[in-house]
Design a protein around this motif. Structure first.
Motif, PDB file in Angstrom:
ATOM      1  N   VAL A  32       0.850  -1.190  -0.209  1.00  0.00           N
ATOM      2  CA  VAL A  32      -0.038  -0.120  -0.024  1.00  0.00           C
ATOM      3  C   VAL A  32       0.784   1.121   0.108  1.00  0.00           C
ATOM      4  O   VAL A  32       0.609   2.218  -0.619  1.00  0.00           O
ATOM      5  CB  VAL A  32      -1.208  -0.159   1.112  1.00  0.00           C
ATOM      6  N   ILE A  33       1.820   1.174   0.796  1.00  0.00           N
ATOM      7  CA  ILE A  33       2.570   2.432   0.762  1.00  0.00           C
ATOM      8  C   ILE A  33       3.627   2.842  -0.303  1.00  0.00           C
ATOM      9  O   ILE A  33       3.483   4.029  -0.983  1.00  0.00           O
ATOM     10  CB  ILE A  33       3.837   2.268   1.912  1.00  0.00           C
TER      11      ILE A  33
ATOM     12  N   GLY B 291       4.179   7.851  -5.041  1.00  0.00           N
ATOM     13  CA  GLY B 291       5.129   8.889  -4.577  1.00  0.00           C
ATOM     14  C   GLY B 291       6.596   8.842  -4.608  1.00  0.00           C
ATOM     15  O   GLY B 291       7.167   9.969  -5.233  1.00  0.00           O
TER      16      GLY B 291
ATOM     17  N   ILE C 194      -2.776   9.716  -7.594  1.00  0.00           N
ATOM     18  CA  ILE C 194      -2.052   8.457  -8.217  1.00  0.00           C
ATOM     19  C   ILE C 194      -2.352   8.464  -9.618  1.00  0.00           C
ATOM     20  O   ILE C 194      -1.468   8.285 -10.499  1.00  0.00           O
ATOM     21  CB  ILE C 194      -2.457   7.271  -7.534  1.00  0.00           C
TER      22      ILE C 194
ATOM     23  N   TRP D 197       3.548  12.052   1.568  1.00  0.00           N
ATOM     24  CA  TRP D 197       2.481  11.357   0.361  1.00  0.00           C
ATOM     25  C   TRP D 197       2.905   9.920   0.000  1.00  0.00           C
ATOM     26  O   TRP D 197       2.343   9.091   0.115  1.00  0.00           O
ATOM     27  CB  TRP D 197       2.388  12.308  -0.631  1.00  0.00           C
ATOM     28  N   ALA D 198       4.431   9.849  -0.085  1.00  0.00           N
ATOM     29  CA  ALA D 198       5.078   8.675  -0.639  1.00  0.00           C
ATOM     30  C   ALA D 198       5.023   7.495   0.368  1.00  0.00           C
ATOM     31  O   ALA D 198       5.026   6.531   0.293  1.00  0.00           O
ATOM     32  CB  ALA D 198       6.492   8.822  -0.977  1.00  0.00           C
ATOM     33  N   TYR D 199       4.878   7.724   1.822  1.00  0.00           N
ATOM     34  CA  TYR D 199       4.894   7.024   2.842  1.00  0.00           C
ATOM     35  C   TYR D 199       3.516   6.703   3.298  1.00  0.00           C
ATOM     36  O   TYR D 199       3.146   5.962   4.307  1.00  0.00           O
ATOM     37  CB  TYR D 199       5.515   7.738   3.985  1.00  0.00           C
ATOM     38  N   ASP D 200       2.546   7.416   2.764  1.00  0.00           N
ATOM     39  CA  ASP D 200       0.989   7.338   3.030  1.00  0.00           C
ATOM     40  C   ASP D 200       0.502   6.136   2.772  1.00  0.00           C
ATOM     41  O   ASP D 200       1.090   5.252   1.937  1.00  0.00           O
ATOM     42  CB  ASP D 200       0.027   8.398   2.172  1.00  0.00           C
ATOM     43  N   GLY D 201      -0.199   5.324   3.706  1.00  0.00           N
ATOM     44  CA  GLY D 201      -0.853   4.210   3.655  1.00  0.00           C
ATOM     45  C   GLY D 201      -0.244   3.404   4.938  1.00  0.00           C
ATOM     46  O   GLY D 201      -0.531   2.203   5.304  1.00  0.00           O
TER      47      GLY D 201
ATOM     48  N   ASN E 195      -2.636   1.563   7.306  1.00  0.00           N
ATOM     49  CA  ASN E 195      -3.737   0.829   6.454  1.00  0.00           C
ATOM     50  C   ASN E 195      -3.629  -0.767   7.223  1.00  0.00           C
ATOM     51  O   ASN E 195      -4.764  -1.534   6.950  1.00  0.00           O
ATOM     52  CB  ASN E 195      -3.475   0.685   5.172  1.00  0.00           C
TER      53      ASN E 195
HETATM   54  N1  ARG Z   1       2.114   6.329  -0.716  1.00  0.00           N
HETATM   55  C1  ARG Z   1       1.325   6.151  -1.626  1.00  0.00           C
HETATM   56  C2  ARG Z   1       1.794   6.710  -2.950  1.00  0.00           C
HETATM   57  O1  ARG Z   1       3.113   6.684  -3.044  1.00  0.00           O
HETATM   58  C3  ARG Z   1      -0.100   6.452  -1.606  1.00  0.00           C
HETATM   59  C4  ARG Z   1      -0.700   5.654  -0.875  1.00  0.00           C
HETATM   60  C5  ARG Z   1      -2.345   6.142  -0.756  1.00  0.00           C
HETATM   61  N2  ARG Z   1      -3.258   6.190   0.550  1.00  0.00           N
HETATM   62  C6  ARG Z   1      -3.774   5.134   0.797  1.00  0.00           C
HETATM   63  N3  ARG Z   1      -4.278   5.093   1.942  1.00  0.00           N
HETATM   64  N4  ARG Z   1      -3.875   4.099   0.049  1.00  0.00           N
HETATM   65  O2  ARG Z   1       1.250   6.877  -4.084  1.00  0.00           O
END
Ligand code: ARG
Length: 520
Positions: free
Chosen positions: A65-66, A70, A152, A263-267, A270
């Motif tokens: 997911v991460i 990003g 994305i 943003w790149a670490y978001d997720g 989860n």
């Molecule tokens: N880190 C991911 C990326 O670089 C975005 C994840 C989006 N967030 C999520 N909760 N699925 O694209």
């Protein structure tokens, strides 16, 4: 309706009552995020969730997911905000630590309430009551999910257009936005259509593309190490003057740089959505986080080092499609196309996963009566939530048309970080107010405290540096308030509904007399 909203406190039995409380809690959205590897019916309810997620499944889920768009899109904007290579690498590292701190804190919440499938929604409800929980659910549907998926898809669009525009490529020119956006919109439509046709197509796409993106990142990291090893013999490279830039970044720049890195670490949050489906959540939740997030941090630092080793900073600073420039520089035009294809697959897979779960959040909300019934319907033959996909596609497309990579990241992050911050404040609040709650994993206390301070900074600074996106983001979050009030008044007991409403608001702000009064 008072009974169903009763909040458990330590006086009430502490941790033991949580499961019970959860079962008869009917007034928030039940967000069952179904793991993409499962092909079970989507209208499965809480309670009969199967426990089949192992440590390795969890690790795959978190890393999968991460890693998405990003690491292939943020390095340019991060450098543009941070002004120098050195500061940008620090931002990448600090972003990773923040994600790690957040995930460790969430592991405490998740292992204290392992049977909870709702993530933030459930933790906010437990700590602060139904108002913030509702605002979170509302924001997920109206903002976080569509904006996240839009980002994305925008990156997907930029990579695909860049492949097509090979011959006229100029790394110092920003790309034509409209062709990117058109491709991003097509991406949304294709993913929505595929996932409406069948559940299995969606999960297959996911598995294949997860492998592709991890390989791409590995190739970038390894290529970078090789190039760097060769460069140590030559006299000068970027890292010699790492902290020299044309100006110093302001605090606002740093916050936005962190947003883009984050943003790149978001997720990182989860895993908590599937804690109820883990075989051994209490042991595995923290273990997966301790293993997964540091691995991603190392990968991202290696990838960035590789980019800087190969590309001049003037190119990095102006690109959203850094993997193409990297591929071209190292392996020529074919290399560029190959890297672009891999990243496009990575984004397509990430958007697919995001839209798969996003549609199910809409579906679950409609089932709870928060959205018109139609969005809670499953196509009879196909067993997919088609109407939810249509609504989701509509909102995602609006955001694609209205924003760019950087503006959408800011727009998304202000709201996202508000709720991350509130959830972690909830953790601290519960430590104080419910010391008897069983916490099989206790995060070191400075971690949530530091996270809270940084989270507050991250939430506030963008209002100075990117006021338009920040305010718009907050307008959408706050527009959930009248909806919540309307819902409370409609559902509430005729005689006591106004008093209940006031009490619930007071409760959210931790007014003690109310907390006591509630259990009389
Ligand atoms: N880190 C991911 C990326 O670089 C975005 C994840 C989006 N967030 C999520 N909760 N699925 O694209």
């Amino acid at each position: 309706n008072m009974g169903t909203n009763t909040h458990p406190t330590s006086a009430h039995g502490g941790a033991g009552t949580f499961a019970h409380h959860h079962d008869d809690d009917t007034d928030t959205i039940d967000v069952n995020i179904i793991p993409l590897s499962s092909s079970e019916p989507i209208d499965r309810q809480r309670g009969d969730l199967q426990k089949n997620v192992t440590f390795w499944n969890g690790l795959g889920l978190v890393v999968g997911v991460i890693i998405g768009s990003g690491i292939f899109a943020s390095p340019g904007p991060v450098l543009a905000y941070s002004k120098s290579v050195g500061v940008s690498l620090i931002i990448w590292f600090v972003s990773g630590l923040l994600a790690f701190a957040g995930a460790l804190s969430y592991a405490e919440l998740g292992s204290a309430m392992p049977s909870t499938a709702g993530g933030e929604q459930a933790y906010l409800k437990y700590a602060f009551g139904s108002l913030p929980a509702f605002l979170f659910s509302w924001s997920s549907i109206a903002l976080l999910k569509p904006a996240g998926n839009a980002i994305i898809c925008v990156v997907f669009g930029e990579y695909v257009v860049n492949i097509a525009a090979q011959s006229t490529w100029d790394p110092t020119q920003p790309m034509k936005h409209w062709s990117n956006k058109a491709v991003a919109v097509v991406c949304v439509l294709i993913i929505s259509a595929l996932n409406s046709i069948s559940v299995t197509i969606g999960t297959r796409i996911q598995d294949v593309f997860t492998v592709i993106k991890i390989i791409s990142l590995l190739v970038i990291a390894i290529a970078g190490i090789v190039v760097l090893a060769q460069q140590t013999t030559s006299s000068s490279h970027v890292f010699d003057h790492a902290f020299e830039g044309e100006s110093d970044p302001t605090l606002g720049d740093i916050a936005l740089g962190l947003y883009t890195g984050l943003w790149a670490y978001d997720g990182w949050n989860n895993l908590n959505y599937v804690s109820a489906e883990m075989k051994n959540p209490i042991k595995d939740l923290p273990k997966v986080i301790f293993a997964g997030v540091p691995v991603v941090i190392v990968f991202y630092l290696l990838a960035n080092t590789a980019y800087y080793a190969v590309l001049p900073t003037s190119v990095v600073m102006n690109t959203n499609t850094i993997a193409i420039d990297f591929g071209r520089q190292l392996f020529g035009p074919t290399g560029g196309v190959l890297f672009a294809l891999c990243v496009a697959c990575s984004c397509f897979g990430a958007a697919n996963g995001g839209m798969f779960t996003g549609a199910r959040v809409i579906y679950a909300a409609a089932r709870e009566g928060y959205l018109p019934k139609i969005f809670g319907k499953v196509h009879e033959r196909r067993r997919t939530p088609v109407a939810a996909f249509v609504l989701q596609a509509f909102m995602t497309i609006i955001m694609i048309l209205g924003g760019t990579f950087s503006t959408l990241v800011n727009f998304f992050s202000v709201a996202a970080w508000l709720f991350y911050l509130l959830s972690i404040l909830g953790l601290l609040y519960l430590r104080y107010h419910e010391p008897s709650l069983k916490r099989p994993f206790r995060v070191w206390t400075v971690v949530p405290i530091l996270f809270s301070f940084l989270g507050l900074f991250l939430f506030l600074m963008p209002f100075v540096r990117a006021p338009k996106e920040s305010c718009l983001s907050m307008v959408i979050v706050i527009s959930g308030l009248p909806l919540w009030i309307a819902k409370e008044l409609i559902d509430g007991n005729k005689e006591t509904r106004w008093r209940d409403l006031r009490d619930k608001i007071l409760y959210t702000f931790g007014i003690q007399s109310y907390r006591g009064g509630r259990h009389e």
